[in-house]
Design an enzyme around this catalytic site. Structure first.
Site, PDB file in Angstrom:
ATOM      1  N   ASP A  65     -27.255   6.638 -32.029  1.00  0.00           N
ATOM      2  CA  ASP A  65     -27.983   7.077 -33.237  1.00  0.00           C
ATOM      3  C   ASP A  65     -29.491   6.861 -33.114  1.00  0.00           C
ATOM      4  O   ASP A  65     -30.277   7.757 -33.424  1.00  0.00           O
ATOM      5  CB  ASP A  65     -27.422   6.418 -34.512  1.00  0.00           C
ATOM      6  N   ASP A 206     -23.736   5.451 -40.991  1.00  0.00           N
ATOM      7  CA  ASP A 206     -22.837   4.854 -41.981  1.00  0.00           C
ATOM      8  C   ASP A 206     -23.006   5.480 -43.365  1.00  0.00           C
ATOM      9  O   ASP A 206     -22.030   5.764 -44.062  1.00  0.00           O
ATOM     10  CB  ASP A 206     -23.094   3.335 -42.081  1.00  0.00           C
TER      11      ASP A 206
END
Ligand code: ADP
Ligand code: MG
Length: 412
Positions: A65, A206
């Site tokens: 990420d 998330d």
């Protein structure tokens, strides 16, 4: 209706997989009933607003990420709920019913229009304050009382923190009757809350999956463009088994910034804006000139970004063997090149792979503890649990996870 027909219909609709040996996650209505009960005890009234947001498991795409790469998580059936009611006293009073949260478990502070919110103690309340401070209609928050409850294990790598942030944000949307126009903005506001108030420099995965998850799907997120694409994950023959090692080595928090710096250095040496922009051949051409550790870190990231794109493709064409292979390769790469695994996670992966019917297994989350994720035939789930339980030196917990919906306002 004949029994065999009823069974077939269930299967076709994608009945949730079950296992006699995995933990049972409370259903949303059971969790809400407990939260309402707790609210009654805390505030002597019934709540009339409720929101829920899920935790997540990342199928593949670890430590990609912050390198502008891809991730492929799915939302879990485990959720955090926030139940409450509006007040007009200019205060936000929030209690968590989770015993693992630090004390005190009930806090009260002024609404942001009266007094700017600041992080402090207890730590858990920072996630809530951060979300209120970053809510798009913060000035419309005139006061509320709320109770938080969750089925996501805290600190287990299944993102209880993002589920708390997103559930809080969704609760505020219901409270102010003012929904965020863009799901992306909602996720980014929650990420900012975690950065600024909890002091955790997390990526976007998330919060994105907790906001945008869809039943029967994984979500391929491009962390560069912030585009997200649903990828069907609904083969009724296979299950996603999440195994919690129940260990958490502190090394994670100190090693994370080290890995980030090493990736930045690799990109700098390769004269690229990020490792996403680097081809494997370009890295290989520099192998002799690069520091070995920096090379290995870059090798993981570049390989993992490619594996994640391929995993989405494997899901689309229904190739479980391919997906499983990619998951195994991901684990080995995290273990040997990125060096963020630990003996417990390696054992869980090895014990899972010993069982026939397992397609692949890997550590998931940042590493140094937390969970593994295993792609396994439905009929082999209990065999995997039995094999791990009999050999794993610690106490592992197991969840059979169906890809679930993202955040929602719930009618009470
Ligand atoms: P993970 O997100 O993997 O579960 P983190 O360390 O990022 O682990 O987040 C865990 C922290 O989030 C907890 O220590 C606590 O401060 C907070 N938290 C998460 N869920 C809750 C909850 N339901 N009630 C109170 N605090 C929570
Ligand atoms: Mg977290």
């Amino acid at each position: 209706m004949p029994r065999y027909l009823a069974k077939r219909r269930l299967v076709r609709r994608g009945a949730p997989p079950h296992s006699a040996m995995a933990c049972r996650t409370l259903e949303l209505d059971e969790l809400l009933a407990k939260a309402q009960n707790e609210f009654q005890q805390q505030f002597g009234a019934r709540p009339d607003i409720a929101a829920a947001a899920p935790g997540r498991v990342n199928l593949i795409g670890e430590h990609t990420d912050y390198n502008d790469g891809f991730v492929l998580p799915m939302a879990l059936p485990m959720v955090t709920v926030v139940v409450g009611r509006k007040t007009s006293d200019g205060r936000c009073t929030v209690a968590t019913a989770v015993p693992e949260a630090d004390e005190p478990r009930r806090v009260s502070f002024s609404v942001p229009s009266k007094q700017p919110l600041l992080p402090g103690s207890p730590k858990w309340a920072n996630y809530v304050k951060g979300v209120i401070a970053n809510f798009h209609a913060a000035s419309a928050v005139e006061g509320f009382e709320a109770v938080i409850l969750t089925t996501v294990p805290l600190g287990g790598g299944l993102s209880s923190s993002a589920s708390l942030e997103v559930a809080t944000y969704t609760f505020l949307e219901a409270l102010t009757n003012n929904q965020s126009k863009q799901l992306k903005d909602k996720a980014l506001a929650c990420q900012k809350a975690e950065h600024d108030f909890a002091g955790v420099p997390c990526g976007i995965m998330d919060q994105f999956i907790s906001v945008m998850g869809k039943k029967g799907n994984a979500l391929l997120i491009d962390c560069k463009s912030l585009e997200a694409e649903l990828v069907p994950l609904d083969d009724p023959k296979v299950a996603i088994l999440v195994t919690n090692s129940n260990v958490h080595h502190n090394l994670g928090s100190s090693e994370y910034p080290v890995r980030r710096r090493q990736c930045e250095e690799a990109a700098r040496i390769l004269k690229k804006p990020s490792l996403r922009a680097t081809k494997l051949e370009e890295l290989m051409a520099q192998e002799k000139t690069m520091d070995e550790v920096i090379f290995k870190r870059a090798l993981h990231v570049i390989g993992e970004i490619r594996r994640t794109e391929q995993a989405a493709l494997a899901l689309r064409v229904g190739d479980n063997a391919w997906l499983g292979r990619l998951m195994n390769e991901s684990h080995q790469s995290l273990r040997y090149d990125y060096e963020v695994s630990c003996p417990e996670l390696d054992l869980l992966v090895d014990y899972a792979n010993e069982v026939e019917g397992v397609w692949g297994s890997r550590m998931t989350g940042g590493g140094f503890g937390g969970c593994t994720v295993t792609l396994v035939n439905q009929d082999a789930v209990d065999k995997v649990i039995a094999n791990i339980s009999s050999k794993y030196p610690g106490k592992a917990t197991f969840y059979v996870a169906t890809p679930s919906d993202g955040a929602q306002i719930v009618k009470l």
